[in-house]
Scaffold this motif. Structure first.
Motif, PDB file in Angstrom:
ATOM      1  N   VAL A  72       1.080  -0.761  -0.180  1.00 45.21           N
ATOM      2  CA  VAL A  72      -0.068  -0.089  -0.256  1.00 45.21           C
ATOM      3  C   VAL A  72       1.185   1.392   0.343  1.00 45.21           C
ATOM      4  CG1 VAL A  72      -1.510   1.021   1.107  1.00 45.21           C
ATOM      5  CG2 VAL A  72      -1.996  -1.116   1.084  1.00 45.21           C
ATOM      6  N   GLN A  73       2.345   1.674   0.938  1.00 44.80           N
ATOM      7  CA  GLN A  73       2.564   2.391   0.890  1.00 44.80           C
ATOM      8  C   GLN A  73       3.302   2.971  -0.696  1.00 44.80           C
ATOM      9  OE1 GLN A  73       4.599   4.616   2.867  1.00 44.80           O
ATOM     10  NE2 GLN A  73       2.917   5.069   3.843  1.00 44.80           N
ATOM     11  N   LEU A  74       3.875   1.685  -0.830  1.00 42.14           N
ATOM     12  CA  LEU A  74       4.523   1.518  -2.215  1.00 42.14           C
ATOM     13  C   LEU A  74       3.579   2.260  -3.727  1.00 42.14           C
ATOM     14  CD1 LEU A  74       7.008   0.592  -4.088  1.00 42.14           C
ATOM     15  CD2 LEU A  74       6.275  -1.601  -4.252  1.00 42.14           C
ATOM     16  N   VAL A  75       2.637   1.893  -3.383  1.00 40.66           N
ATOM     17  CA  VAL A  75       1.350   2.247  -3.979  1.00 40.66           C
ATOM     18  C   VAL A  75       1.297   3.453  -4.449  1.00 40.66           C
ATOM     19  CG1 VAL A  75      -1.204   2.178  -5.656  1.00 40.66           C
ATOM     20  CG2 VAL A  75       0.536   0.325  -4.602  1.00 40.66           C
ATOM     21  N   HIS A  76       0.863   3.873  -2.675  1.00 39.54           N
ATOM     22  CA  HIS A  76       0.936   5.277  -2.169  1.00 39.54           C
ATOM     23  C   HIS A  76       2.486   6.059  -2.785  1.00 39.54           C
ATOM     24  CE1 HIS A  76       0.988   8.777  -0.021  1.00 39.54           C
ATOM     25  NE2 HIS A  76      -0.438   9.280   0.168  1.00 39.54           N
ATOM     26  N   SER A  77       2.968   5.719  -2.357  1.00 33.89           N
ATOM     27  CA  SER A  77       4.608   6.722  -3.152  1.00 33.89           C
ATOM     28  C   SER A  77       4.228   6.818  -4.143  1.00 33.89           C
ATOM     29  CB  SER A  77       5.464   6.300  -2.336  1.00 33.89           C
ATOM     30  OG  SER A  77       6.135   5.634  -1.250  1.00 33.89           O
TER      31      SER A  77
END
Length: 319
Positions: A72-77
């Protein structure tokens, strides 16, 4: 937990000074590895749900939770990076929601590492009680506590944010790129965030280090399984490495601040893009690479799915 978001914003905030061609090239350089890592993470998540042995083992359930938060962090970034590269300005409410999602998942990763470290500690130091302490039910409770603790932090930040008189703004349309920094309207919010970040990471570091010391002490006991203790020790060292990578954005922010005064703006932006891939994107895929390669149970299943079902010279895992 705003340091990753702030670090990313420092990169995207300077994209307006680049030419269109260079912005396209740099965006491609960051997007391609991000897509590769997303494919690996997604495959790993699918693999961890494909066999009963993964769904019914506590450490694999914890790994799934860690990978989910990192993904989720990767997608958000990357979404935030692309929005800034395309010079898309959001409204304050939309930016606030995206920022809180980032803060939620960023805290979950180190807290999950704590639970995983304690699970390895119990497995080595209390092997006879491991099955009764580390149960599926207790694992579910631990994951719930992790999400609840992280949600409490987000709720506190929302309350601090709502304390600002938005009615005094002429428009809810932002005039700058969306970031946690842009959503800080009062110094108390910044002070709270820094204090919370220090508390979480110091606590996580203490727990993981204590678990490592406990495993090292237990490894010297004649009744301890040496192979199991050695493997647990290496796993805890990897947890510490993951924690260091999570903290790396905190370390580089002051360096970049000083660096911005010594190099030209365009060189500074190019350097930030490189560090964005190394510091923000790569650590989000590290867990998949570590556990997918090291774990003898996960490896054949992961390789099978990564190769789209092609036959490999590895022994299949029994369901």
């Amino acid at each position: 937990m705003s340091y990753v978001t702030q670090f990313r914003t420092n990169i995207t905030g300077e994209l307006q000074y680049q030419s269109l061609l260079e912005r396209v090239i740099l965006s491609t350089v960051t997007t391609v590895p991000c897509c590769v890592f997303l494919f690996i993470n997604g495959t790993m998540l699918f693999s961890l749900r494909s066999k009963p042995v993964f769904r019914e083992t506590s450490r694999y359930i914890l790994l799934y939770n860690l990978l989910f938060a990192d993904t989720v962090q990767l997608v958000h970034s990357q979404v935030m990076y692309i929005l800034a590269a395309c010079r898309i300005m959001l409204t304050y409410p939309v930016c606030g929601v995206l920022t809180m999602i980032a803060n939620l998942t960023t805290v979950i990763s180190p807290l999950t590492l704590v639970v995983m470290s304690l699970e390895r500690y119990v497995a080595v130091c209390y092997p006879l009680r491991h099955a009764t302490i580390i149960t599926i039910r207790n694992t579910g409770v631990a994951i719930t506590v992790v999400w609840a603790f992280s949600s409490l932090n987000v709720l506190t930040q929302v309350l601090l944010l709502l304390n600002f008189p938005f009615e005094e703004l002429q428009s809810l349309q932002m005039k700058d790129f969306c970031s946690y920094t842009a959503m800080i309207f009062r110094p108390v919010s910044d002070h709270y965030n820094k204090a919370y970040t220090c508390f979480v990471f110091v606590s996580v570091c203490v727990v993981i280090t204590s678990s490592y010391i406990g495993v090292m002490v237990a490894a010297r006991s004649a009744s301890t399984d040496k192979a199991s203790a050695h493997k647990a020790r290496n796993t805890l060292l990897l947890h510490l490495l993951q924690l260091v990578l999570s903290l790396s954005s905190n370390i580089y922010n002051p360096i970049f601040t000083a660096l911005s005064r010594t190099v030209s703006r365009i060189v500074f932006v190019r350097m930030q893009n490189v560090f964005y891939v190394c510091i923000v994107i790569f650590p989000r895929c590290l867990s998949s690479l570590i556990y997918g390669i090291r774990d003898q149970t996960i490896r054949p299943v992961l390789m099978h799915h990564l190769c789209c079902g092609l036959k490999l010279s590895v022994a299949p895992v029994k369901a």
